[in-house]
Scaffold this active site. Structure first.
Site, mmCIF file in Angstrom:
data_model
loop_
_atom_site.group_PDB
_atom_site.id
_atom_site.type_symbol
_atom_site.label_atom_id
_atom_site.label_comp_id
_atom_site.label_asym_id
_atom_site.label_seq_id
_atom_site.Cartn_x
_atom_site.Cartn_y
_atom_site.Cartn_z
ATOM 1 N N SER A 179 1.953 -6.361 6.166
ATOM 2 C CA SER A 179 3.283 -6.693 5.646
ATOM 3 C C SER A 179 3.875 -7.879 6.399
ATOM 4 C CB SER A 179 4.183 -5.455 5.702
ATOM 5 O OG SER A 179 5.372 -5.659 4.987
ATOM 6 N N ASP A 276 1.787 -5.636 -5.498
ATOM 7 C CA ASP A 276 2.332 -5.185 -4.216
ATOM 8 C C ASP A 276 3.727 -4.586 -4.425
ATOM 9 O OD1 ASP A 276 2.079 -5.655 -1.027
ATOM 10 O OD2 ASP A 276 4.143 -5.928 -1.698
ATOM 11 N N HIS A 344 1.212 -0.930 -0.846
ATOM 12 C CA HIS A 344 1.610 -1.933 0.143
ATOM 13 C C HIS A 344 1.007 -1.539 1.478
ATOM 14 C CE1 HIS A 344 4.080 -5.075 1.930
ATOM 15 N NE2 HIS A 344 4.553 -4.210 2.817
#
Length: 397
Positions: A179, A276, A344
């Site tokens: 991330s 995502d 994610h």
């Protein structure tokens, strides 16, 4: 129980705690203790609240004793004083609020059955406490509140702390992150290489860090505006790729991976979902673009999306693949794994990294594809078919 007995008990718990069975009966749950970077003060490297930065290190063994995997922690960003002040009072802005033990799983696991290629490497989890993907260098003080935007110095302090612990003579190394940590991998990949021996095999992996410069459903550049505020507040621009910033008319765009990627010289692997979930919720359909909340059900459950919404999501996938076209077509040293799961971050969770039911493209797991790429065993560029064709996904929504 006397004091000597208590001391012995504490010592036993310290040694064996990482391998104890947890309350749910889960075996092989590796917990790694936190290391504060005591020398960080010499560099002025502080978390948002002024606390010391930190990492977790689990030593390699056997054939992996001279190999290193560094993993940036993720956790979003802050782009104004209020959000950064709030963040400074949380585990994403201060090591004072962080858990002192961190679970190492997936790509950080020390079990060959769960992490066949990197299990015996030295593995490091770099804690995230600056709010700008380890790239800022500024300070805010208004007479009352003090905030340190020192992500760039945190990165340098941690590297300098690890070099004498063995990183400085690494034979193989990989910089990774998830991330906001995946974005940090784009920002620091070549710098990481510069610290290591010239004969070391150094590569970088970004997991869920390929954030697109994309208009939202209201045709606003919401994410671009957010990053502009972040870059200005935290003094990020001087730390962006100089070849990128000298080329683009708007240098701050080099914070986006799609613009920085062509200038990265170190071999790179991009692991990302074409759908995502973070980008779906914050870039494509941020709350500001949907005041009547038409997308609420779709955001919570993809099967509740109507035809028009699915078409927009398919368009987002196409835009991501378009942004990656040159990377896919023209590079022989790089790798990629773009699946079609509403998720994610997939490298740190065991069930998505390498397990019997892990996601697959052409029957290859993420771990197998990354390993093939790093060790040059096979061509490692996998692109999934469009949703809903993939039945191996672990959807978050």
């Amino acid at each position: 129980m006397n004091m000597n007995s208590i001391s012995v008990l504490k010592l036993v718990l310290f040694i064996f705690w990482p391998w104890l069975v947890n309350s749910k009966g889960e075996q092989n749950r590796l917990l790694v203790n936190m290391t504060l970077v005591q020398n960080a003060t010499a560099l002025g490297a502080y978390c948002l609240d002024g606390s010391l930065p930190a990492y977790h290190l689990h030593r390699g063994f056997g054939a992996g004793v001279d190999n290193w995997l560094l993993q940036f922690e993720g956790g979003g960003w802050c782009n104004d004083i209020k959000s950064c002040l709030d963040r400074s009072k949380s585990n994403h802005g201060s090591t004072r609020y962080m858990n002192k033990w961190e679970v190492f799983s997936g790509i950080l696991s020390n079990n060959a059955s769960f992490n066949p290629d990197f299990y015996n490497w030295n593995r490091v989890k770099i804690r995230y406490c600056d709010g700008a993907s380890f790239s800022g260098d500024a300070k805010f003080y208004n007479g009352t509140s003090l905030l340190y935007f020192r992500g760039q110095r945190i990165w340098q302090a941690i590297i300098l702390d690890l070099l004498p612990k063995g990183l400085g003579h690494a034979k193989k190394a990989m910089l990774s992150g998830c991330s906001a940590g995946g974005l940090a991998t784009f920002l620091h990949c070549d710098n990481f290489t510069s610290y290591l021996p010239n004969n070391a095999s150094v590569k970088c992996l970004s997991d869920a860090g390929f954030f697109l410069d994309e208009r939202d459903i209201a045709l606003n550049h919401t994410m671009r505006s957010f990053y502009e505020g972040l870059i200005t507040l935290q003094g990020v621009e001087p730390n962006l790729n100089l070849n990128c910033t000298s080329t683009l008319y708007y240098p701050h765009l080099c914070f986006f991976p799609q613009y920085a990627l062509p200038f990265i010289e170190t071999p790179f692997f991009i692991l990302n979902s074409a759908y995502d979930v973070y980008q779906f919720h914050h870039i494509l359909v941020p709350p500001s673009s949907d005041p009547r909340r038409h997308w609420d059900h779709c955001k919570l459950n993809v099967t509740a999306c109507d035809t028009s919404q699915l078409n927009i999501l398919q368009g987002f996938r196409i835009d991501m693949l378009t942004a990656l076209r040159d990377f896919y077509q023209n590079s022989t040293r790089d790798g990629m794994y773009i699946n079609s799961c509403f998720t994610h971050c997939q490298s740190e969770t065991q069930d998505t990294w390498f397990a019997a039911g892990s996601p697959r493209i052409h029957n290859k797991t993420i771990a197998e594809t990354v390993g093939d790429w790093y060790f040059s065993r096979n061509i490692s560029k996998e692109i999934d078919c469009a949703y809903p064709c993939d039945t191996t996904c672990h959807h978050m929504i």
